[in-house]
Design an enzyme around this catalytic site. Structure first.
Site, PDB file in Angstrom:
ATOM      1  N   ASP A  20       0.823  -1.216   0.000  1.00  0.00           N
ATOM      2  CA  ASP A  20       0.000   0.000   0.000  1.00  0.00           C
ATOM      3  C   ASP A  20       0.857   1.266   0.000  1.00  0.00           C
ATOM      4  OD1 ASP A  20       0.998  -0.495   2.542  1.00  0.00           O
ATOM      5  OD2 ASP A  20      -0.740   0.347   3.568  1.00  0.00           O
TER       6      ASP A  20
ATOM      7  N   TYR B 109      -0.184   4.286  15.172  1.00  0.00           N
ATOM      8  CA  TYR B 109       0.902   4.829  14.369  1.00  0.00           C
ATOM      9  C   TYR B 109       1.591   5.909  15.183  1.00  0.00           C
ATOM     10  CZ  TYR B 109       3.138   6.510  10.046  1.00  0.00           C
ATOM     11  OH  TYR B 109       4.043   6.872   9.073  1.00  0.00           O
TER      12      TYR B 109
ATOM     13  N   LYS C   9      -2.313  -4.228  14.623  1.00  0.00           N
ATOM     14  CA  LYS C   9      -1.066  -4.218  13.858  1.00  0.00           C
ATOM     15  C   LYS C   9      -0.098  -3.329  14.632  1.00  0.00           C
ATOM     16  CE  LYS C   9       0.869  -2.725   9.406  1.00  0.00           C
ATOM     17  NZ  LYS C   9       0.614  -1.841   8.247  1.00  0.00           N
TER      18      LYS C   9
END
Lengths: 280, 280, 280, 280, 280
Positions: free
Chosen positions: C33, C161, C194
């Protein structure tokens, strides 16, 4: 995690957990939805009867929405039984539910049941009507109710209802129609089956064993004596039923509390003498 | 039927009846929604902590939707505590909820809470933000949540949250802001107020007495000793609070089960020695 | 039934079952991606790279919607890897994803992912932005995506993130921020986490052990040698990770097929020599 | 890229790719949707039958939504067959699907099929009902389902169902009605035709040759011997059919696994002896 | 079927088929959307200019919605060129598009383009703005436009627009930014790329070869002589471009009809002398 909770989303798991006793996995549900066709014997004062029944601490009560709203204060406790709400009912040929069924009538939506805080909804699957378009309408109604139940994570109890002129008199043929109803209900999305136990233990055991969802039996008309009712419950429990939805045999009884206790003993211990002893 | 249920429609009555203990009218709610800003001390393993807390049999637990779904199997019993679901949360100036609040974030809809079988939802009323547009957005959000709660007969707990630079340091002025928040929440449609008890019994008694809906207090940060926490609860109970929503002082405690019991005794008997005795 | 499927509704169970290998419970996902911020080294011809990667039979591929649509013919086989679709991305201070992240951009809706036949969607949880309103907007976006995922029974992978000026340089403090991100994602409704594996096995093991949902690790920038990458994967697997989402270390490798096989061996056997042997 | 994928948007291409085997272009679909009209012989325990059938590795299974949800764990693997979901069904004049069809009943929406992760949906096109209003309602339903399928990029399988009093007894006239049904389905937007193969190879070859979408044949009632079933499949394959949706001839067989293998050989090699050899 | 139509749904296929010449696969599009920043030289009377251009039979014209509506009568013929509608535009620092771009402005929705019968829509992808939030807003806009295009099966042409202070002066670095823009557009869902051809044939050839969608070049400012323009087009065509969107070099030319013919010859035959011969 028992069978009834496998693959269940969280809301359904929570609602089913209020309906089935967590210690025993069994559910004794007292049905008090008979007023929808008039005043049945022994059910003259619904609020007083409900209060009496609650004293026996059933796992659930089956009510129509009108009465459930009026008596919500009696059901507003963490220890209250689960509320199973009837979504629809059947009109019979004669007054007070006498004679063959002739029409199926929606009462309330799944959304109304959700709003009221119901833990389960119940709907009818009509088996045996020679008017097949009526059956088609009933199935379309059931499909729609099942879709709404999935959306709201609300357990759906389906009762295959053997009525009308195509219902065979022969007990074995009737048992097969019962099995057909169970299967259709499963294919349509039932989470719980409410079935009649017709007296054929071997066939009933097969139906239960082949069902991926739990089976509760219905009570049917008041029997001449309690012993017969209890023996019937024991036979069904031995064949795999994990609950019962029983009305007239409880609130037409002289002592609904004792009778409810006896039913629970019958269901759990499957010992007729022990169950009868509760009635003393 | 207590005050809290007067005029309540049936679904709300049933849900409130699961949240407040029917014998005492009191609700001990353990808040475990702190993970929304990170991992607070003592709350590392949320599922294990929830299991421990359930052993103390609180009346309710306050959770966010993600954790509630993951732990639904722990809450799927008729004797499980009521589920109070957080609809929104506040972002603070620094990580882990440190510093003044700077933004209000919706999490889940009332419909999702209904689907999950929640018994109550909780939302924040921001008091003291100098950015009045942020307050306006928060009020619009609250009004919308209240409308949906009315539609679904879902009890709405509102927490006036004193944050931001306009919150006065002076205790009396802060108590007035608290009172303002309580009144605004009532005007907007709160069914339960979650208030801080600021240490001024007379002012708090007035707030409670003037509230047409029940008041529960919030726990706040972990206090240096349990005695102080319990004394605070007793003071609030004496001033009229009928419950508490307490988190860190329970699950950061060495023994959450004993602490929950002590809190219940404090709330009910309003006797400090009796409450402390539960900790032994 | 493994942990990842408990309480899962049927559609989610089916989609998760395509993402995690049923024999091993592990998922090797190749991330492709990166083109959303430009042409990264080694990813010049996306279709050719995808074809090469498919030769290694990963369990999943992570793509953006534009490329996934263009290459659907390569993914239209029952043995194709699961499709994980990116719903959003991050804009960095400089071109090509260089520098601190400065904005979060939605790309496609959950409904579009459903239409495309995705098996999982991935979204970003921004941790460490000093602009707390940006974090609030990101959380509101995530909450909305989670609600749509629940509606469609679509698994939601959330990637905390760590970006921006508030991210600490100290590895331990960074590990705590990672843990905070994991918890927030769980509270918001993530089905899969993740996470970065920061090199602290003990802390990572705690995060995984305390997560009610499975954890996959992210790959990060291309490492100087493959042995280091594989050792890192083994350490994460030993700490409980059940999968990895790895991009640059695969398609920037000389032989993506061999590297993917080596990663699977590292994940499953946790034996560095055995994994390295796959590269020969 | 085969015919079946021309002009297909990406989501449809991916779903079709799970239904048709990529090596051979053929799809062997085992139909297990018969429970919607009761308990057919040999289909007493649906879960056990499904498990047996899965052992034969068919390309697809045709189920109703209730059973598909209950058995989702059996279908939650990347190697699981594609799920073809029945959207509707037909009520016949007598119980258990006996006699002419008399009503068409919607079961679930396309959106529910999407949510469940279905790869294809199937709906009925009623041909031959003297009640033309019933046909009009069926066509309106089909048009609506087709529109939703296009929106969600979900393949639509249409089965022209020759029922009712207007269906001619003459085989040639019946074949023409079959051809009419195929054409109507194509005009309405079918992506796959499910047709009966009536024994006239020349006419069937024309129907297939003139169809811009792939044709699979239906199995029909259990035949007296397997050889006859296999010969019929070979004839249909020689006439251009690229798949079959077969139920009773599989799960009413003594060994569903061997029979499924034999059907695949019949379809692919079109060699009766080779197919029969699989039954040994 | 050419590359540009693979995987295309039917509506997109039909629209693309009007934009690209079916014999040659090439599209000569005359851009006349410059009026959105004022009256450019040579474009004083838009209707008259459009009439003149139509005489040259281009494959498409690029217009803004206002002018397209006013001149719809000129475009209402089966042999009219395809209508490419601009959805947005860029505001520059000075009047009439002079200076660096400083803002991106939406003009019309995809739905308006559908209503008007457009065959393609065009939108801008801003590359090189130091204000990364502006880029984030532009990407969010583009993502939304792409979603609407997919819904309506409307081809989306994306033009990476190199503007602002971060655009490098070095031709090679600029070519890389161009490549980044092309990739981002593909990931976001572009169906056609509109790229500048910067004079580096090798790099441009790579970009085209690695693009799964067709590339057309933009014309840029009026060049000093026609020969230079035509040579540039030939170089781009040799590098793989299948069309051009050219404005000022056409309608600022003395004879737009001849110039359009010359461009077509340049594109198709890639022979400069032959192209120049058309101008005589």
């Amino acid at each position: 995690m028992t069978l009834r909770q496998a693959n269940a989303p969280a809301g359904m798991m929570r609602r089913l957990g209020r309906l089935f006793d967590s210690q025993t996995g069994v559910s004794i549900i007292v049905a008090m939805d008979h007023g929808i066709v008039g005043v049945p014997g022994g059910f003259h004062d619904p609020r007083r009867i409900l209060e009496a029944v609650l004293g026996a601490r059933p796992d659930g009560v089956l009510l129509n929405a009108g009465l459930a709203r009026r008596c919500a204060d009696l059901l507003a406790d963490r220890t209250s039984p689960a509320l199973v709400l009837g979504l629809d009912h059947v009109i019979h040929r004669a007054q007070r539910g006498v004679g063959a069924g002739v029409a199926h009538v929606p009462q309330v939506s799944v959304e109304e049941a959700v709003r009221l805080g119901a833990d389960c909804v119940k709907t009818m699957l009509l088996m045996g009507d020679p008017d097949r378009r009526a059956m088609a309408e009933n199935l379309a109604y059931l499909a729609d109710a099942a879709a709404h139940c999935r959306l709201w994570e609300m357990p759906l109890m389906v009762e295959p209802y053997l009525w009308g002129e195509d219902v065979p008199a022969d007990p074995d043929a009737r048992a097969e129609l019962n099995a057909d109803g169970a299967r259709i209900a499963i294919e349509m999305g039932a989470d719980i089956l409410k079935l009649e136990y017709g007296g054929n233990p071997a066939r009933f055991r097969e139906i239960v064993a082949q069902s991926p969802v739990p089976v509760v039996i219905l009570g049917g008309p008041k029997r001449p004596n309690q012993r017969e009712t209890l023996a019937n419950v024991i036979a069904a429990a031995q064949a795999g039923a994990v609950g019962l939805t029983i009305g007239r045999n409880v609130w037409q009884d002289e002592d609904p509390v004792k009778m409810t206790r006896a039913l629970r003993v019958a269901m759990l211990r499957q010992d007729l003498d022990a169950a009868v002893a509760e009635l003393a």
